[in-house]
Design an enzyme around this catalytic site. Structure first.
Site, PDB file in Angstrom:
ATOM      1  N   CYS A  21       0.843  -1.208   0.000  1.00  0.00           N
ATOM      2  CA  CYS A  21       0.000   0.000   0.000  1.00  0.00           C
ATOM      3  C   CYS A  21       0.878   1.258   0.000  1.00  0.00           C
ATOM      4  CB  CYS A  21      -0.994  -0.037   1.160  1.00  0.00           C
ATOM      5  SG  CYS A  21      -2.336   1.176   0.963  1.00  0.00           S
ATOM      6  N   HIS A  80      -3.871  -4.676  -0.216  1.00  0.00           N
ATOM      7  CA  HIS A  80      -3.465  -5.226   1.080  1.00  0.00           C
ATOM      8  C   HIS A  80      -3.523  -6.751   1.019  1.00  0.00           C
ATOM      9  CE1 HIS A  80      -3.210  -1.627   3.639  1.00  0.00           C
ATOM     10  NE2 HIS A  80      -4.128  -1.129   2.825  1.00  0.00           N
ATOM     11  N   GLU A 128      -2.601  -8.823   3.168  1.00  0.00           N
ATOM     12  CA  GLU A 128      -2.981  -9.345   4.486  1.00  0.00           C
ATOM     13  C   GLU A 128      -4.487  -9.302   4.716  1.00  0.00           C
ATOM     14  OE1 GLU A 128      -2.591  -4.924   5.294  1.00  0.00           O
ATOM     15  OE2 GLU A 128      -1.709  -6.393   3.921  1.00  0.00           O
TER      16      GLU A 128
END
Length: 196
Positions: A77, A177, A179
């Site tokens: 990001c 992202h 994650e």
């Protein structure tokens, strides 16, 4: 595997660490320059503004350390945006690890930030996306982007095409992202650790 998450002073450090924990990799969050220099793989995460992140890196005396890294580094990001030369978000010089600049997503009538799931198309056979189908969805939250350039390895479209992933030499970056991107994000993180 000595995996280090660079402590940029930004908010999403623990969620990135938990993503690696779930994959069975032990990642250490640190701002210690010796640990950063001796890591096998590194993550440069970030949320917030480019100006605040660059001030944190400057105050922690990490800018030159990051610029001189020769092992694989994955920016996430804002971390990806910091890898370019300049950000219009605060008009700040960034790490200049590769050409390109970060600019506000052009107004096409779509709301900002660009938030939620969107599909990503990548360069065929790129190892970062091994085992991930073309057009797979990843999770985005951003109002600024790097428009496609010579370092772009994947694109996404939100009114205009922008770089979903970039790479130059040992430096990789993803605008989304991983994650927070389910199995596709987990596969990309695993690919970075195993193949990056």
């Amino acid at each position: 595997m000595k995996l280090v998450i660079i402590d940029t002073g930004c908010a999403n450090l623990s969620s990135v660490k938990f993503a690696f924990d779930r994959l069975g990799y032990r990642a250490e969050i640190t701002r210690d320059r010796k640990k950063i220099q001796s890591a096998e793989k590194l993550i440069l995460p970030g949320v917030g503004t480019a100006m605040a992140a660059m001030k944190n890196l400057h105050d922690r005396r990490l800018i030159e350390t990051i610029q001189n890294l020769t092992q694989p580094v994955l920016g996430i990001c804002l971390g990806m945006q910091l890898m370019t030369a300049f950000s219009d978000e605060g008009n700040v010089a960034t790490l200049n690890l590769m050409e390109g600049k970060t600019e506000r997503i052009p107004d096409t009538g779509l709301s900002l930030p660009h938030m939620g799931w969107n599909n990503v198309n990548y360069q065929p056979d790129h190892p970062l996306f091994a085992g991930i189908a073309q057009g797979s969805h990843f999770y985005f939250v951003h109002s600024y982007a790097v428009l496609p350039n010579n370092n772009t390895i994947a694109t996404c479209d939100y009114g205009v095409p922008f770089s979903a992933a970039i790479q130059r030499d040992n430096f990789y970056g993803v605008q989304f992202h991983p994650e927070r991107s389910g199995k596709n994000g987990a596969m990309l993180l695993r690919n970075f650790v195993e193949n990056g």
